[in-house]
Scaffold this motif. Structure first.
Motif, PDB file in Angstrom:
ATOM      1  N   ARG A 185      16.813  -4.604  55.537  1.00 57.18           N
ATOM      2  CA  ARG A 185      18.143  -5.182  55.449  1.00 57.18           C
ATOM      3  C   ARG A 185      18.829  -4.799  54.142  1.00 57.18           C
ATOM      4  NH1 ARG A 185      20.330  -9.261  52.721  1.00 57.18           N
ATOM      5  NH2 ARG A 185      22.287 -10.128  53.555  1.00 57.18           N
ATOM      6  N   ALA A 186      18.058  -4.804  53.036  1.00 62.65           N
ATOM      7  CA  ALA A 186      18.671  -4.576  51.732  1.00 62.65           C
ATOM      8  C   ALA A 186      17.636  -4.024  50.760  1.00 62.65           C
ATOM      9  CB  ALA A 186      19.257  -5.879  51.184  1.00 62.65           C
ATOM     10  N   VAL A 187      18.129  -3.370  49.725  1.00 63.81           N
ATOM     11  CA  VAL A 187      17.259  -2.816  48.677  1.00 63.81           C
ATOM     12  C   VAL A 187      17.751  -3.309  47.324  1.00 63.81           C
ATOM     13  CG1 VAL A 187      16.737  -0.752  50.025  1.00 63.81           C
ATOM     14  CG2 VAL A 187      18.667  -0.727  48.437  1.00 63.81           C
ATOM     15  N   PRO A 188      16.866  -3.383  46.322  1.00 61.29           N
ATOM     16  CA  PRO A 188      17.317  -3.742  44.966  1.00 61.29           C
ATOM     17  C   PRO A 188      18.411  -2.779  44.493  1.00 61.29           C
ATOM     18  CG  PRO A 188      14.918  -3.822  45.105  1.00 61.29           C
ATOM     19  CD  PRO A 188      15.407  -3.205  46.396  1.00 61.29           C
ATOM     20  N   GLY A 189      19.465  -3.339  43.965  1.00 61.96           N
ATOM     21  CA  GLY A 189      20.599  -2.524  43.532  1.00 61.96           C
ATOM     22  C   GLY A 189      21.630  -2.307  44.622  1.00 61.96           C
ATOM     23  N   GLY A 190      21.336  -2.784  45.828  1.00 63.86           N
ATOM     24  CA  GLY A 190      22.258  -2.616  46.947  1.00 63.86           C
ATOM     25  C   GLY A 190      23.215  -3.787  47.081  1.00 63.86           C
ATOM     26  N   VAL A 191      23.622  -4.073  48.316  1.00 60.69           N
ATOM     27  CA  VAL A 191      24.638  -5.102  48.556  1.00 60.69           C
ATOM     28  C   VAL A 191      24.071  -6.287  49.345  1.00 60.69           C
ATOM     29  CG1 VAL A 191      26.559  -3.486  48.430  1.00 60.69           C
ATOM     30  CG2 VAL A 191      25.459  -3.883  50.635  1.00 60.69           C
ATOM     31  N   GLY A 192      22.757  -6.484  49.273  1.00 60.97           N
ATOM     32  CA  GLY A 192      22.132  -7.565  50.027  1.00 60.97           C
ATOM     33  C   GLY A 192      22.661  -8.937  49.693  1.00 60.97           C
ATOM     34  N   GLU A 225       7.686  -2.214  49.763  1.00 61.14           N
ATOM     35  CA  GLU A 225       6.315  -2.351  50.247  1.00 61.14           C
ATOM     36  C   GLU A 225       6.205  -2.925  51.660  1.00 61.14           C
ATOM     37  OE1 GLU A 225       3.374  -3.740  47.183  1.00 61.14           O
ATOM     38  OE2 GLU A 225       5.211  -4.397  46.166  1.00 61.14           O
ATOM     39  N   HIS A 226       7.303  -3.451  52.182  1.00 64.17           N
ATOM     40  CA  HIS A 226       7.266  -4.175  53.466  1.00 64.17           C
ATOM     41  C   HIS A 226       6.198  -5.253  53.428  1.00 64.17           C
ATOM     42  CE1 HIS A 226      10.267  -1.910  55.609  1.00 64.17           C
ATOM     43  NE2 HIS A 226       9.699  -0.780  55.251  1.00 64.17           N
ATOM     44  N   ARG A 227       6.142  -5.919  52.315  1.00 66.32           N
ATOM     45  CA  ARG A 227       5.114  -6.939  52.113  1.00 66.32           C
ATOM     46  C   ARG A 227       5.699  -8.325  51.876  1.00 66.32           C
ATOM     47  NH1 ARG A 227       1.011  -7.432  46.960  1.00 66.32           N
ATOM     48  NH2 ARG A 227      -0.276  -9.129  47.814  1.00 66.32           N
ATOM     49  N   TYR A 228       6.819  -8.377  51.170  1.00 68.89           N
ATOM     50  CA  TYR A 228       7.401  -9.668  50.784  1.00 68.89           C
ATOM     51  C   TYR A 228       8.546 -10.050  51.733  1.00 68.89           C
ATOM     52  CZ  TYR A 228       4.613  -9.079  46.607  1.00 68.89           C
ATOM     53  OH  TYR A 228       3.562  -8.900  45.748  1.00 68.89           O
ATOM     54  N   VAL A 229       8.499 -11.281  52.233  1.00 70.21           N
ATOM     55  CA  VAL A 229       9.495 -11.722  53.206  1.00 70.21           C
ATOM     56  C   VAL A 229      10.838 -11.925  52.518  1.00 70.21           C
ATOM     57  CG1 VAL A 229       7.778 -12.735  54.727  1.00 70.21           C
ATOM     58  CG2 VAL A 229       8.829 -14.152  52.960  1.00 70.21           C
ATOM     59  N   GLN A 230      11.930 -11.727  53.275  1.00 72.80           N
ATOM     60  CA  GLN A 230      13.284 -11.823  52.740  1.00 72.80           C
ATOM     61  C   GLN A 230      14.051 -12.956  53.431  1.00 72.80           C
ATOM     62  OE1 GLN A 230      14.618  -8.687  50.384  1.00 72.80           O
ATOM     63  NE2 GLN A 230      12.649  -9.651  49.988  1.00 72.80           N
ATOM     64  N   GLU A 231      14.794 -12.654  54.461  1.00 73.92           N
ATOM     65  CA  GLU A 231      15.501 -13.681  55.222  1.00 73.92           C
ATOM     66  C   GLU A 231      15.422 -13.368  56.698  1.00 73.92           C
ATOM     67  OE1 GLU A 231      20.100 -12.953  55.136  1.00 73.92           O
ATOM     68  OE2 GLU A 231      19.407 -12.698  53.075  1.00 73.92           O
ATOM     69  N   GLU A 251      16.140 -13.249  42.958  1.00 73.97           N
ATOM     70  CA  GLU A 251      16.219 -12.437  41.748  1.00 73.97           C
ATOM     71  C   GLU A 251      16.478 -10.956  42.007  1.00 73.97           C
ATOM     72  OE1 GLU A 251      12.749 -13.130  39.430  1.00 73.97           O
ATOM     73  OE2 GLU A 251      13.207 -15.244  39.067  1.00 73.97           O
ATOM     74  N   ALA A 252      15.932 -10.416  43.091  1.00 70.98           N
ATOM     75  CA  ALA A 252      16.069  -8.979  43.345  1.00 70.98           C
ATOM     76  C   ALA A 252      17.452  -8.600  43.861  1.00 70.98           C
ATOM     77  CB  ALA A 252      15.005  -8.516  44.338  1.00 70.98           C
ATOM     78  N   GLY A 253      18.280  -9.593  44.218  1.00 77.15           N
ATOM     79  CA  GLY A 253      19.616  -9.303  44.731  1.00 77.15           C
ATOM     80  C   GLY A 253      19.627  -8.787  46.154  1.00 77.15           C
ATOM     81  N   THR A 254      18.558  -9.015  46.887  1.00 80.75           N
ATOM     82  CA  THR A 254      18.456  -8.521  48.268  1.00 80.75           C
ATOM     83  C   THR A 254      18.655  -9.623  49.302  1.00 80.75           C
ATOM     84  OG1 THR A 254      16.059  -8.823  48.208  1.00 80.75           O
ATOM     85  CG2 THR A 254      16.909  -6.652  47.611  1.00 80.75           C
ATOM     86  N   VAL A 275       9.448 -27.705  45.780  1.00 83.27           N
ATOM     87  CA  VAL A 275      10.070 -26.465  46.257  1.00 83.27           C
ATOM     88  C   VAL A 275       9.726 -25.331  45.303  1.00 83.27           C
ATOM     89  CG1 VAL A 275      12.224 -25.301  46.845  1.00 83.27           C
ATOM     90  CG2 VAL A 275      11.976 -27.745  47.302  1.00 83.27           C
ATOM     91  N   GLU A 276       9.291 -24.220  45.870  1.00 85.74           N
ATOM     92  CA  GLU A 276       9.011 -23.032  45.075  1.00 85.74           C
ATOM     93  C   GLU A 276       9.893 -21.881  45.551  1.00 85.74           C
ATOM     94  OE1 GLU A 276       4.986 -21.747  44.930  1.00 85.74           O
ATOM     95  OE2 GLU A 276       4.259 -23.544  43.889  1.00 85.74           O
ATOM     96  N   GLU A 277      10.682 -21.315  44.628  1.00 84.73           N
ATOM     97  CA  GLU A 277      11.434 -20.083  44.873  1.00 84.73           C
ATOM     98  C   GLU A 277      10.665 -18.947  44.215  1.00 84.73           C
ATOM     99  OE1 GLU A 277      15.969 -20.173  44.516  1.00 84.73           O
ATOM    100  OE2 GLU A 277      15.343 -21.823  43.226  1.00 84.73           O
ATOM    101  N   ARG A 278      10.142 -18.044  45.007  1.00 80.27           N
ATOM    102  CA  ARG A 278       9.342 -16.956  44.437  1.00 80.27           C
ATOM    103  C   ARG A 278       9.107 -15.889  45.492  1.00 80.27           C
ATOM    104  NH1 ARG A 278       4.242 -17.354  46.506  1.00 80.27           N
ATOM    105  NH2 ARG A 278       3.385 -19.402  47.074  1.00 80.27           N
ATOM    106  N   PRO A 279       8.616 -14.719  45.086  1.00 75.65           N
ATOM    107  CA  PRO A 279       8.221 -13.720  46.080  1.00 75.65           C
ATOM    108  C   PRO A 279       7.087 -14.276  46.954  1.00 75.65           C
ATOM    109  CG  PRO A 279       8.427 -12.740  43.904  1.00 75.65           C
ATOM    110  CD  PRO A 279       8.500 -14.216  43.702  1.00 75.65           C
ATOM    111  N   ILE A 280       7.211 -14.104  48.251  1.00 74.70           N
ATOM    112  CA  ILE A 280       6.214 -14.621  49.191  1.00 74.70           C
ATOM    113  C   ILE A 280       5.712 -13.474  50.049  1.00 74.70           C
ATOM    114  CG2 ILE A 280       5.749 -16.288  51.037  1.00 74.70           C
ATOM    115  CD1 ILE A 280       8.298 -17.804  50.059  1.00 74.70           C
ATOM    116  N   ALA A 281       4.447 -13.148  49.921  1.00 77.04           N
ATOM    117  CA  ALA A 281       3.858 -12.064  50.702  1.00 77.04           C
ATOM    118  C   ALA A 281       3.532 -12.545  52.107  1.00 77.04           C
ATOM    119  CB  ALA A 281       2.601 -11.549  50.019  1.00 77.04           C
ATOM    120  N   ILE A 282       3.760 -11.704  53.098  1.00 80.41           N
ATOM    121  CA  ILE A 282       3.461 -12.068  54.473  1.00 80.41           C
ATOM    122  C   ILE A 282       1.964 -12.329  54.649  1.00 80.41           C
ATOM    123  CG2 ILE A 282       3.304  -9.644  55.191  1.00 80.41           C
ATOM    124  CD1 ILE A 282       4.600 -12.649  57.308  1.00 80.41           C
TER     125      ILE A 282
END
Length: 354
Positions: A185-192, A225-231, A251-254, A275-282
């Motif tokens: 859907r989005a990449v760091p530095g993109g328009v996510g 990495e297709h490892r961390y869930v987004q939305e 944080e990554a802007g995605t 509540v934890e906001e953080r990278p979450i690996a699948i």
């Protein structure tokens, strides 16, 4: 304090509402009698106008059609006891709209046009606010480039509009979700983080492929990495693990900074849920599921509000959840509804009276 706004108003001769039922209506298919339109020319915004809902005319060389300079927001207004109407957190959407505008090299919209124009439009079409449970008036502010010229550069002219649509529930049943590992859907530095039209256009092909497999939406993973869930599709996502609520960080802007997401986090904390906001690996979620610790998954968004998820498909593994035994998501939805429909005090100042 919002400045007074001089709006030229032309009322519809006859309302489309006559003889029309607003119960059990599909999302985004029916629109009210009027719309707001404002043009940006010569470096400034022109006089706003409220007129009957109608087609607009653009040229074949319209810049938005060719280069995608187009952004939008999604907001809802709710019926309150006593016949009043209130909009849920419109200032947050206003700020996010202008964040999107800056990213897409478009002019920012003044607060009085966005907020006061919206208020006046809803006041005129107030009768369109459905008086049924789980119903609301969906508000769609949007802006697009208006130059009639071909050439990759920011437009010099823009059109800002608001249209209104009475709506019922966006998703009527718990969803089956496919974890996407190829498309992004989005990449760091993109328009996510921006609510720009192209993000949604790019999502349609992978979503269609998931639906062909029997799933309703995709859970995006990170592009590297297709490892961390987004939305999920049109929603942010929450996972209940060991009684704790996990949601991907921004944080990554995605990931879109959802207004409903923020509201859910506030309500969860008030309920005593950590509540934890953080990278979450699948893989972390899969392990938690296999250990019996991942008990609920739900989406949060303006259109969808709170949407239960009954299945996550990751590689060859199916993770199943019981929406009827989802105490956290149920309690959050009940709390938000109580505030939005005026059955509980709005201690956060979220509701903006029309």
């Amino acid at each position: 304090m919002i400045a007074a706004l001089d709006v030229k108003v032309t009322l519809a001769e006859k309302s489309k509402l006559e003889g029309l039922s607003l119960e059990k209506i599909p999302f985004g298919r029916m629109f009210t009698d009027h719309m707001l339109i404002v043009h940006y020319e010569n470096g400034s915004w022109q006089q706003p106008e409220i007129k009957p809902y109608q087609p607009i005319t653009i040229g074949p060389s319209n810049a938005a059609l060719h280069y995608g300079q187009s952004i939008f927001e999604g907001i809802k207004a709710y019926p309150l006891p006593g016949g009043e109407v209130a909009i849920f957190r419109p200032m947050d959407n206003f700020h996010r709209f202008n964040i999107s505008a800056e990213r897409m090299q478009m002019p920012t919209v003044p607060e009085e046009i966005f907020i006061e124009g919206m208020r006046q439009l809803i006041e005129i079409d107030k009768a369109w606010v459905p008086q049924y449970p789980e119903h609301a008036l969906y508000i769609r502010p949007f802006m697009f480039a208006s130059d009639d010229a071909i050439g990759v550069r920011p437009s010099e002219k823009y059109t800002f509009m608001i249209i209104l649509s009475p709506t019922g529930p966006y998703f009527t049943a718990p969803m089956r979700i496919y974890v996407e590992e190829h498309f992004v859907r989005a990449v760091p530095g993109g328009v996510g983080y921006a609510k720009t039209a192209g993000n949604y256009a790019a999502s349609m092909y992978p979503t269609a492929k998931a639906r062909a497999k029997g799933y309703d939406q995709v859970l995006w993973t990170d592009a590297l990495e297709h490892r961390y869930v987004q939305e999920i599709g049109v929603m942010n996502v929450f996972f209940i693990v060991n009684g704790k609520a996990l949601t991907p960080s921004l944080e990554a802007g995605t990931i879109l900074a959802g207004v409903t997401r923020n509201s859910v986090m506030t309500v969860l904390k008030e309920m005593g849920v950590e509540v934890e906001e953080r990278p979450i690996a699948i893989e972390e979620l899969l392990e938690a599921y296999q250990a019996g610790q991942l008990t609920e998954v739900f989406g949060a968004g303006t259109a969808a509000t709170i949407s239960q998820i009954k299945e996550l498909r990751y590689k060859e593994t199916d993770m199943f959840f019981n929406p009827e035994a989802a105490p956290v998501a149920t309690a959050v939805l009940q709390k938000l509804n109580a505030i939005r429909y005026g059955h509980e005090a709005d201690t956060h100042g979220w509701m903006f009276g029309v």
